[in-house]
Write a protein that holds these residues in place. Structure first.
Motif, short mmCIF file in Angstrom:
data_model
loop_
_atom_site.label_atom_id
_atom_site.label_comp_id
_atom_site.label_asym_id
_atom_site.label_seq_id
_atom_site.Cartn_x
_atom_site.Cartn_y
_atom_site.Cartn_z
N GLN A 58 0.83 -1.21 0.00
CA GLN A 58 0.00 0.00 0.00
C GLN A 58 0.87 1.27 0.00
O GLN A 58 0.57 2.24 -0.69
CB GLN A 58 -0.88 -0.03 1.24
N GLU A 59 1.95 1.22 0.79
CA GLU A 59 2.85 2.38 0.84
C GLU A 59 3.55 2.58 -0.49
O GLU A 59 3.73 3.71 -0.95
CB GLU A 59 3.88 2.18 1.97
N LEU A 60 3.92 1.48 -1.09
CA LEU A 60 4.59 1.54 -2.39
C LEU A 60 3.67 2.17 -3.44
O LEU A 60 4.10 3.01 -4.24
CB LEU A 60 4.97 0.12 -2.80
N LYS A 61 2.43 1.81 -3.38
CA LYS A 61 1.42 2.34 -4.30
C LYS A 61 1.31 3.87 -4.12
O LYS A 61 1.25 4.62 -5.09
CB LYS A 61 0.07 1.67 -3.97
N LYS A 62 1.29 4.28 -2.87
CA LYS A 62 1.16 5.70 -2.54
C LYS A 62 2.40 6.47 -3.05
O LYS A 62 2.29 7.57 -3.59
CB LYS A 62 1.02 5.84 -1.02
N ILE A 63 3.56 5.87 -2.87
CA ILE A 63 4.80 6.52 -3.31
C ILE A 63 4.83 6.62 -4.84
O ILE A 63 5.20 7.65 -5.40
CB ILE A 63 6.05 5.78 -2.78
N ARG A 64 4.43 5.55 -5.51
CA ARG A 64 4.38 5.57 -6.99
C ARG A 64 3.50 6.71 -7.47
O ARG A 64 3.87 7.43 -8.39
CB ARG A 64 3.79 4.26 -7.51
N LYS A 65 2.36 6.86 -6.83
CA LYS A 65 1.40 7.91 -7.20
C LYS A 65 2.04 9.29 -6.99
O LYS A 65 1.94 10.18 -7.83
CB LYS A 65 0.15 7.75 -6.33
N LYS A 66 2.72 9.42 -5.87
CA LYS A 66 3.36 10.70 -5.52
C LYS A 66 4.45 11.05 -6.53
O LYS A 66 4.53 12.18 -7.02
CB LYS A 66 3.97 10.57 -4.10
N VAL A 67 5.29 10.07 -6.85
CA VAL A 67 6.41 10.31 -7.78
C VAL A 67 5.87 10.63 -9.18
O VAL A 67 6.35 11.53 -9.86
CB VAL A 67 7.37 9.10 -7.81
N LYS A 68 4.83 9.93 -9.57
CA LYS A 68 4.22 10.14 -10.88
C LYS A 68 3.62 11.54 -11.00
O LYS A 68 3.63 12.14 -12.07
CB LYS A 68 3.12 9.08 -11.09
N ALA A 69 3.11 12.03 -9.88
CA ALA A 69 2.47 13.35 -9.89
C ALA A 69 3.47 14.51 -9.82
O ALA A 69 3.11 15.66 -10.00
CB ALA A 69 1.50 13.43 -8.72
N MET A 70 4.74 14.20 -9.58
CA MET A 70 5.76 15.26 -9.49
C MET A 70 6.00 15.87 -10.86
O MET A 70 6.04 15.14 -11.85
CB MET A 70 7.11 14.66 -9.07
N ALA B 8 3.88 11.16 1.40
CA ALA B 8 3.69 9.75 0.98
C ALA B 8 4.74 8.84 1.63
O ALA B 8 4.88 7.68 1.25
CB ALA B 8 3.81 9.67 -0.54
N ARG B 9 5.45 9.36 2.61
CA ARG B 9 6.52 8.55 3.21
C ARG B 9 5.95 7.35 3.97
O ARG B 9 4.83 7.44 4.50
CB ARG B 9 7.42 9.42 4.12
N PRO B 10 6.69 6.26 4.05
CA PRO B 10 6.20 5.05 4.72
C PRO B 10 6.00 5.26 6.22
O PRO B 10 6.56 6.18 6.83
CB PRO B 10 7.31 4.02 4.48
N SER B 11 5.23 4.36 6.82
CA SER B 11 4.89 4.50 8.24
C SER B 11 6.12 4.42 9.15
O SER B 11 6.16 5.05 10.20
CB SER B 11 3.87 3.44 8.65
N ALA C 18 7.05 6.99 12.15
CA ALA C 18 7.22 6.49 13.52
C ALA C 18 8.61 6.80 14.08
O ALA C 18 8.80 6.79 15.30
CB ALA C 18 6.99 4.98 13.53
N PHE C 19 9.55 7.09 13.20
CA PHE C 19 10.94 7.24 13.65
C PHE C 19 11.07 8.30 14.75
O PHE C 19 10.56 9.40 14.64
CB PHE C 19 11.88 7.58 12.47
N GLY C 20 11.78 7.93 15.79
CA GLY C 20 12.02 8.85 16.89
C GLY C 20 11.07 8.66 18.05
O GLY C 20 11.30 9.16 19.15
N PRO D 114 8.19 -0.82 21.45
CA PRO D 114 8.74 -0.84 20.09
C PRO D 114 7.66 -0.59 19.04
O PRO D 114 6.49 -0.86 19.27
CB PRO D 114 9.28 -2.28 19.96
N TRP D 115 8.09 -0.11 17.90
CA TRP D 115 7.19 0.07 16.74
C TRP D 115 7.05 -1.25 16.00
O TRP D 115 8.02 -1.99 15.88
CB TRP D 115 7.77 1.13 15.80
N ARG D 116 5.84 -1.54 15.55
CA ARG D 116 5.62 -2.72 14.74
C ARG D 116 4.84 -2.32 13.50
O ARG D 116 3.85 -1.59 13.60
CB ARG D 116 4.82 -3.78 15.52
N SER D 117 5.29 -2.85 12.38
CA SER D 117 4.62 -2.54 11.12
C SER D 117 3.23 -3.19 11.12
O SER D 117 3.07 -4.31 11.60
CB SER D 117 5.44 -3.09 9.96
N LEU D 118 2.25 -2.48 10.57
CA LEU D 118 0.89 -3.02 10.54
C LEU D 118 0.64 -3.87 9.29
O LEU D 118 -0.30 -4.63 9.22
CB LEU D 118 -0.14 -1.88 10.61
#
Ligand code: SF4
Ligand code: SF4
Length: 116
Positions: A23-35, A68-71, A75-77, A95-99
């Motif tokens: 899902q994150e990859l999809k969002k990033i693709r969309k973001k990069v495409k729209a640049m 569009a950055r990944p979760s 969460a970092f920090g 700790p952080w856990r990926s969903l």
């Protein structure tokens, strides 16, 4: 990079290869495409330190795909396994856990060739 932490001037210190979900990859693709093409080419061709995330904008000193950055980046920090080097006290005890399940690592499994 996180807006509640003293990120300015870090120049991508904590922005290395990061895990992404489908899902994150999809969002990033969309973001990069729209640049705009000019911005995309400039970002792509920037010189980065070895290991710095491919989307880190060295010139603007910030994430080049911020909304569009990944979760894991969001969460970092703030978690015990994602401690900020400059403000470790901002991290919670848990700790952080990926969903979602990770499909690969940005800059390693997915490079600019995958974001045309
Ligand atoms: S190391 Fe900390 S202050 Fe620096 S960019 Fe990362 S989260 Fe921000
Ligand atoms: S996606 Fe953005 S916030 Fe995440 S590591 Fe890359 S440059 Fe940093």
């Amino acid at each position: 990079m996180n807006s509640h932490l003293p990120c300015q001037g870090c120049r991508g210190l904590c922005c290395g290869p990061v895990p992404v979900t489908e899902q994150e990859l999809k969002k990033i693709r969309k973001k990069v495409k729209a640049m705009p093409a000019k911005i995309r080419v400039e970002l792509k061709n920037q010189q980065r330190h070895f290991g710095t995330c491919m989307f880190y904008d060295m010139e603007k000193d910030k994430c080049g795909i911020h909304d569009a950055r990944p979760s894991v980046c969001r969460a970092f920090g703030h978690y015990s396994n994602l401690v900020c080097f400059r403000k470790p006290k901002a991290a919670a005890a848990e700790p952080w856990r990926s969903l979602g399940s990770t499909v690969g690592i940005l800059s390693v499994d997915f490079t600019w060739r995958d974001f045309k």
